[in-house]
Every structure is written in C-alpha cells, then in structure tokens.
Design a protein around this motif. Structure first.
Motif, short mmCIF file in Angstrom:
data_model
loop_
_atom_site.label_atom_id
_atom_site.label_comp_id
_atom_site.label_asym_id
_atom_site.label_seq_id
_atom_site.Cartn_x
_atom_site.Cartn_y
_atom_site.Cartn_z
N ASP A 197 0.97 -1.20 0.10
CA ASP A 197 0.00 0.09 0.03
C ASP A 197 0.82 1.24 0.09
O ASP A 197 1.47 1.40 1.07
CB ASP A 197 -0.94 -0.13 1.22
CG ASP A 197 -1.94 1.28 1.41
OD1 ASP A 197 -1.84 1.95 0.25
OD2 ASP A 197 -2.60 1.07 2.32
N HIS B 136 -1.93 2.58 9.25
CA HIS B 136 -2.66 1.40 9.56
C HIS B 136 -1.80 0.02 9.41
O HIS B 136 -0.70 0.15 8.52
CB HIS B 136 -3.84 1.16 9.00
CG HIS B 136 -3.98 1.03 7.42
ND1 HIS B 136 -3.27 0.11 6.84
CD2 HIS B 136 -3.64 2.48 6.53
CE1 HIS B 136 -3.14 0.66 5.27
NE2 HIS B 136 -3.30 1.74 5.19
N GLU C 5 3.15 8.00 1.40
CA GLU C 5 2.76 6.55 2.11
C GLU C 5 3.96 5.48 1.91
O GLU C 5 4.09 5.33 0.85
CB GLU C 5 1.51 6.02 1.66
CG GLU C 5 1.27 4.58 2.13
CD GLU C 5 -0.28 4.34 2.14
OE1 GLU C 5 -0.82 4.58 1.06
OE2 GLU C 5 -0.78 3.48 2.85
MN MN Z 1 -2.94 3.02 3.59
#
Ligand code: MN
Ligand code: MN
Length: 365
Positions: free
Chosen positions: A234, A298, A341
């Motif tokens: 991700d 997360h 990210e």
């Molecule tokens: Mn994410």
C-alpha cells in the motif's frame, strides 16, 4: 509455520476460551492456519478445530478439494458437493457432546449463525477473532518476503507507468496504464481500487478517479497496492505535472518532513500514538493541522487494512513483528492534496525497516 500456529490456537481455545470446537470461516484466517488460500464465493468453506482431540478438518467445496489437498496443512478434508447441505455434514462431523463453539462474530452472517444454531440448539458461542487478530500482528520474515515482492511490483509498475505518462491523459487512463504494468509484473490482484487523483481532486483523501484530464501545474496523487500470495502492499506518491508553484512545493515538503519524522519516531517500547503525533505535531507547527484529517497509518498484511491502527490515542506498544503504513497528508479543498505513504516493518531484532524505496523527493513529471 502452520503447525505452530495451529498449536497456539488450540492451546488458546483450550485454556482461555474453554470451548469444544472452533469453526473458522474467514478465508484469510483459513489461509493463515492451513496455507490454503481460496475464495469460496457463496459456498461453505470452514476450518473445524476439535479442541479435545486437537484435530483439524477442512470443509471445502468439492470442486476445490484437489487443490486444497495439495496445499492445506490439516488432519482431514471434508468435501461438500453443491447438492449437499453443509450444515447436515457439520452435524455428522462435530462431536455430539460439543456445546461451546468459537466463531468469528464479526465475519459470520446472521444467516450462517442461525443455521449453526438450528443444528446445535444448546450451543454457546464465543469470539475467536480478537485472538487471531493479535496473532496476525507479529509478522514472520516469510510473510515479509511476500510483502516485499508486492512492494517491488508496486514500485516497478509506478516507474514504468511514469515513463509513458503525458499531460492530457485522464485519471482513469493513468489508472488503467498503471494497473496494466502491475499485472504484467505479476501482481495477483489489486489491494483496493487504485486511486489516481489530480488537481483539486487530490484534496479528497478517498476520492474516485475520474475522466478529469490531467494538466500542467496539477498535483498527481497515486495511491495503490497489489497482493502476492495473499500479502498486500500500500503505497502513495504525489508528483507535480510540469512546473509547481511555491505554495505546492511548501505543502509537499511539509508532508515529506512529517513522513520522515513519523518514521524516525518508530521505536520499540514506545506507544503507537507517538508515531501519529510526530507527524501531526510537525504539520500543526507549520499551520496545516486542520488539513491533516486522518490517522497517520494502519497495519497491513493479509488485509490491506488491519490492526494496529496508528492514531493519536493508541497506547499499544511498538513490538517486533509489526508491519504498518505511515501516510501523512495535507488536503487543501479546491487547491489540492499531497500524501506520501510508506510501509514499515519492525523486525525480530527490533530494527525499523522501511520496505518501500520509491524516491520521495519533489518530482516534476
Ligand atoms: Mn494506507
Ligand atoms: Mn494507500
């Protein structure tokens, strides 16, 4: 690995939950305990654990039984044909004196639950999910290898797509180009609907890619991931199309610094909230606090979003084995947004590994 996991599960079921059997139905959990990754669609698929005997029995659709038998580490297989009622089969296999069941209360449907209750009218039910969630927190190096493969595909796909990118393409065209590259590189699937957001759309943290034509001066935010053997990546990177403005560069550098501060703050023994706070404090100091509207990260692994949640109130402690994202952002409505990210692994020795390697420096494309 699977035998060890099953042993820990059975010990927990016996000594903590005090149940007779467990019925595990979430496909990801069946994979976690048996090594067999399968999507049964609407068919019945469950791992039955008999706590007293310590034996495992995999209820599997007949059409998948051959594949299951070649992969799954279980004591027995129970094929179920399309014409059979799986709950009749369950009734035959589950010991008659079983009265307490561990199930996944957040996954099982009311319909499934009522059918189990009809077969075992005296049964009591307990939730095994919190335990499995805790177990999944600690990632083994074998699991991280798959995550690294997923990340490698993600980053190479992004690099390849950027070589063909031209202003004037729509967000959806960029999305298609990126997903083509990812598939060609061996992605077994996308982790979620790829986000390609440009210009003012990039100010929507969970916006939808559209027919908007990408033009000079736009932020171009790409948030996407793939999975390999069930494990997800991700990543988000934000680029500037053509020449950026001072204001764009300022926002970008703040987000980059917040991302780096948060990564530096990851330390064994510290609470998870300190990671969110590191990024949040920096963004607040720079005057953009109101524009950072979500938690900093997360957990990821077999799901692209799983425990732990990296938010400003989470007192849970950073321990070896955690794998999670760090993804601060600034979103200015009508102007645009930046998010960066990365995926972070706290290894067995307690060292912090940044698994994502795609450059984060301000890049004009
Ligand atoms: Mn994410
Ligand atoms: Mn993401």
């Amino acid at each position: 690995m699977y035998a060890k996991r099953q042993k820990r599960l059975i010990s927990y079921l016996k000594t903590e939950l005090n149940v007779d059997v467990a019925l595990i139905m979430l496909p990801v959990h069946i994979y976690y305990y048996t090594g067999f990754l399968s999507n049964p669609h609407e068919r019945f698929f469950a791992l039955l654990v008999d706590v007293t005997s310590g034996k495992t029995n995999l209820f599997v659709p007949s059409l998948d039984v051959e594949e299951a038998e070649s992969v799954a580490k279980v004591d027995a297989f129970q094929p179920i044909s399309d014409s059979e009622d799986p709950y009749d089969v369950l009734n035959k296999i589950v010991p008659k004196d079983a009265n307490t069941f561990a199930i996944e209360k957040n996954y099982i449907t009311v319909g499934q639950f009522e059918k189990i209750q009809a077969v075992f009218p005296k049964a009591k039910f307990d939730n095994v999910e919190p335990f499995i969630q805790q177990e999944r927190l600690r990632k083994l190096p074998e699991e991280i290898e798959y995550v690294k493969q997923a990340i490698q595909i993600t980053e190479t796909g992004l690099k390849n797509m950027l070589e063909t990118f031209k202003p004037g393409m729509t967000e959806l065209q960029v999305k298609a180009a990126l997903e083509y590259e990812l598939t060609m590189l061996g992605a077994q699937g996308l982790s979620f609907d790829t986000l390609v957001l440009s210009g003012e759309n990039s100010a929507l943290p969970h916006g939808t890619s559209s027919q908007r034509k990408i033009k000079e001066g736009d932020f171009l935010l790409l948030d996407f991931g793939v999975h390999v053997n069930g494990y997800h990546s991700d990543i988000t990177r934000t680029f500037i199309v053509g020449k950026g403005t001072e204001e764009q560069k300022k926002i970008y550098e703040i987000v980059k610094m917040a991302n780096e501060r948060a990564i530096e703050s990851v330390k064994i023994g510290e609470p998870l909230k300190s990671v969110d706070q590191a990024a949040r404090n920096l963004i607040e100091e720079k005057g953009y606090g109101n524009y950072f509207t979500h938690r900093v990260g997360h957990g990821l692994g077999l799901d692209v979003h799983e425990a732990p949640s990296i938010h400003s109130e989470n007192d849970e402690i950073i321990n070896p084995g955690l794998l999670f994202t760090i993804e601060p952002g600034i979103y200015v409505p009508g102007f645009g947004g930046v998010r960066i990210e990365d995926n972070i692994y706290v290894n067995k020795e307690g060292k912090i590994e940044v698994l994502t390697t795609f450059p984060k420096t301000w890049t004009e494309i």
